[in-house]
Scaffold this active site. Structure first.
Site, mmCIF file in Angstrom:
data_model
loop_
_atom_site.group_PDB
_atom_site.id
_atom_site.type_symbol
_atom_site.label_atom_id
_atom_site.label_comp_id
_atom_site.label_asym_id
_atom_site.label_seq_id
_atom_site.Cartn_x
_atom_site.Cartn_y
_atom_site.Cartn_z
ATOM 1 N N ARG A 1 -8.823 7.337 26.474
ATOM 2 C CA ARG A 1 -8.643 8.007 27.765
ATOM 3 C C ARG A 1 -8.937 7.083 28.936
ATOM 4 O O ARG A 1 -8.515 7.353 30.055
ATOM 5 C CB ARG A 1 -9.526 9.270 27.803
ATOM 6 C CG ARG A 1 -8.924 10.366 26.915
ATOM 7 C CD ARG A 1 -9.759 11.618 26.908
ATOM 8 N NE ARG A 1 -11.020 11.431 26.198
ATOM 9 C CZ ARG A 1 -11.928 12.375 26.004
ATOM 10 N NH1 ARG A 1 -11.741 13.573 26.510
ATOM 11 N NH2 ARG A 1 -13.035 12.139 25.329
ATOM 12 N N ASP B 1 -17.315 3.708 20.126
ATOM 13 C CA ASP B 1 -18.231 2.894 19.336
ATOM 14 C C ASP B 1 -17.771 2.694 17.893
ATOM 15 O O ASP B 1 -17.913 1.618 17.329
ATOM 16 C CB ASP B 1 -19.569 3.635 19.317
ATOM 17 C CG ASP B 1 -20.669 2.711 19.712
ATOM 18 O OD1 ASP B 1 -20.417 1.837 20.569
ATOM 19 O OD2 ASP B 1 -21.760 2.853 19.129
ATOM 20 N N ARG C 1 -15.146 0.016 17.713
ATOM 21 C CA ARG C 1 -15.658 -1.330 17.978
ATOM 22 C C ARG C 1 -16.570 -1.831 16.857
ATOM 23 O O ARG C 1 -16.434 -2.944 16.382
ATOM 24 C CB ARG C 1 -16.485 -1.305 19.270
ATOM 25 C CG ARG C 1 -15.636 -1.323 20.516
ATOM 26 C CD ARG C 1 -16.468 -1.774 21.685
ATOM 27 N NE ARG C 1 -17.460 -0.758 22.002
ATOM 28 C CZ ARG C 1 -17.367 0.059 23.047
ATOM 29 N NH1 ARG C 1 -16.332 -0.019 23.859
ATOM 30 N NH2 ARG C 1 -18.304 0.942 23.282
ATOM 31 N N HIS D 1 -22.977 13.917 3.941
ATOM 32 C CA HIS D 1 -23.499 12.699 3.312
ATOM 33 C C HIS D 1 -24.393 12.981 2.085
ATOM 34 O O HIS D 1 -24.191 12.411 1.020
ATOM 35 C CB HIS D 1 -24.308 11.885 4.309
ATOM 36 C CG HIS D 1 -23.539 11.499 5.538
ATOM 37 N ND1 HIS D 1 -22.191 11.258 5.522
ATOM 38 C CD2 HIS D 1 -23.921 11.315 6.828
ATOM 39 C CE1 HIS D 1 -21.788 10.923 6.738
ATOM 40 N NE2 HIS D 1 -22.815 10.964 7.549
ATOM 41 N N LYS E 1 -15.979 12.902 10.366
ATOM 42 C CA LYS E 1 -16.835 14.077 10.436
ATOM 43 C C LYS E 1 -17.262 14.284 11.885
ATOM 44 O O LYS E 1 -17.144 13.328 12.649
ATOM 45 C CB LYS E 1 -18.017 13.967 9.483
ATOM 46 C CG LYS E 1 -19.147 13.026 9.959
ATOM 47 C CD LYS E 1 -20.302 13.073 9.020
ATOM 48 C CE LYS E 1 -21.472 13.865 9.567
ATOM 49 N NZ LYS E 1 -22.225 13.242 10.646
#
Ligand code: BG6
EC number: 1.1.1.49
Length: 478
Positions: free
Chosen positions: A47, A17, A20, A231, A139
């Site tokens: 993979r 994700d 993309r 963050h 992270k």
């Protein structure tokens, strides 16, 4: 700005994700801005079975359409394989030849150490002349202080800091970078930026989204680990750091590390943890956290955390920093609220004004990027009455911001070798060290786990944390 030098972005985790939704659109934006040369290429490793066309097609609907994407997509290649298989690294070496490269680890965290070891063992990190090799690590960097130190030790045994780019995507957000400019390019900020004028600081990252499909990651992580040492501490460091001597990456990172190291070790009474039950966020039904797939039915993982922290420095002594973050809350709202002390003398006391509200400065990061300063003005008329108003600056009113993912600057900086927005080992470790006492207390189960309703502002204990200091949270979504 100059174009990034020719390089290949090698993405481990190319079918995920992050690639993309964030990386590839950011690369396309950089290309549109004229910051990438024709010789920029992407090598994706995943993979899943597939070929170059499979990867390109999977990216089509996320990339920003146009000439840049049409051209860039031809320069994307795919390599199928296990993230730690020798064969993959041999193929990467062949594909790269003598080119410069950024190896981007967009994989689950358990692969970070092993991938870096393989890159180093296969000679892929060797730099020569103008050819650079850098590794970008997403992270979570560690699960606690001990594991973060172990991962740092493993990586630093093979690579110097100058080749390591530890990412925190909050640092790619415009408003976060703007905190530095606001503080250090404007004369009036610094004059009042201390415990004589500031009463307290609130840092909030509220989300409406629930845990959803991330149950297995989240149940082992929780809100504190997921958001605070990374963050929220980045935001705290930007607000609380001393002025660096220059805009040099290390000068800035030194000051940020100093602030993080100055956070006084908190105890369980300074922390509130909550977990959402069943309910609604807006018109959406939200199942209780314990019903989320891959979450233990008796889970004690927090989906909300609030903390009261003190920063032990000359500048901030006595100024509490209240931090909170949570899922399934009333509104998406990421902000820093700096509340000033009341004026020293009640000049207007004989007028019909009973109380002067404190001035606040709000850096809003999400949903819209803005900076707002509260102030009091006189209402027109013969009697002295005040009205609260704001001086506001909204990014979108002044600059074109469309379609940015927040990764553009980070990717460009990796390719041009600017480490200002990336974290050094000691910053990461200082962040973990500051929350470790709470993690330890929670293992011993000190401190209640409170339930809160989806769509609310969080558990009642978070309000009590401030009320006992005579303070209140800024309303989420306001
Ligand atoms: C990620 C966390 O690092 O940051 C997520 O793992 C969180 O749980 C996300 O939702 C928040 O980032 P942003 O940019 O959407 O505020």
């Amino acid at each position: 700005m100059k174009k990034a030098p020719p390089a290949t972005l090698v993405i481990f985790g190319a079918t995920g994700d992050l690639t993309r939704r964030l990386l590839v659109p950011a690369v396309t934006n950089l290309c549109t801005d004229g910051l990438l040369g024709k010789d920029f290429t992407i090598l994706g490793i995943g993979r899943s079975d597939g070929d170059d066309e499979m990867l390109r097609a999977s990216l089509d609907k996320f990339a920003t359409e146009g000439d840049c994407w049409r051209d860039l997509r031809k320069r994307i290649a795919y390599l199928q394989g296990d993230f730690t298989a020798d064969r993959v690294f041999d193929d990467v070496a062949k594909a790269l030849g003598d080119r410069s490269a950024v190896f981007y680890l967009a994989t689950p965290a358990q692969f970070f150490g092993a991938i870096v070891e393989k890159l180093a063992a296969k000679g892929l990190m060797a730099e020569a002349g103008s050819r650079f090799r850098r590794v970008a690590i997403e992270k979570p960097f560690g699960h606690d202080l001990a594991s973060a130190k172990a991962l740092d030790a493993r990586i630093l045994a093979l690579l110097p800091e100058s080749q390591i780019y530890r990412l925190d995507h909050f640092l790619g957000k415009e408003t976060v970078q703007n905190i530095l400019v606001a503080r250090f390019a404007n004369q009036w900020f610094e004059a009042v930026w201390n415990n004589r004028y500031i009463d307290h600081v609130q840092i909030t990252a509220a989300e409406t989204v629930e845990v959803g499909s991330r149950g297995s990651f989240y149940d082992a992580t929780g809100a504190l680990r997921d958001m605070v040492p990374n963050h929220l501490f980045q935001l705290l460091a930007m607000i609380a750091m001393e002025p660096p001597n220059s805009f040099d990456a290390d000068a800035i990172r030194d000051e940020k590390a100093k602030v993080l190291r100055a956070i006084r070790k908190p105890t369980a009474v300074c922390a509130v943890r909550g977990q959402y039950g069943k309910g609604r966020v807006g018109s959406r039904n939200v199942p209780a956290y314990r019903k989320v797939p891959d979450v233990a039915t008796d889970s004690r993982t927090e989906t909300y955390v609030a903390l009261k922290l003190e920063v032990d420095t000359w500048r901030w002594a006595g100024v509490p920093f209240y931090l909170r973050t949570g899922k399934a809350l009333a509104a998406r709202d990421t902000e820093i609220v700096v509340t000033f002390k009341a004026v020293p003398y009640a000049l207007f006391r004989d007028c019909p004004i009973d109380r002067l509200p404190a001035n606040r400065l709000i850096f809003q990061l999400q949903p819209d990027e803005s900076i707002v300063l509260d102030m009091l003005v006189k209402k027109p008329g013969p009697v002295i009455k005040t009205a609260g108003t704001t001086l506001d600056f909204t990014y979108a009113d002044h600059f074109k911001l469309s379609g940015r993912t927040g990764y553009e600057t980070l990717l460009y900086d990796m390719m041009t070798g600017d480490q200002t927005l990336f974290q050094r080992a000691e910053q990461i470790e200082a962040g973990w060290a500051a929350v470790q006492p709470i993690l330890d207390d929670w293992v011993k189960d000190k401190g209640r786990l409170e339930s809160y309703a989806p769509g609310s502002a969080g558990p009642a204990g978070a309000d009590a944390l401030l009320e006992r200091d005579g303070r209140f949270w800024h309303r989420i979504g306001q």
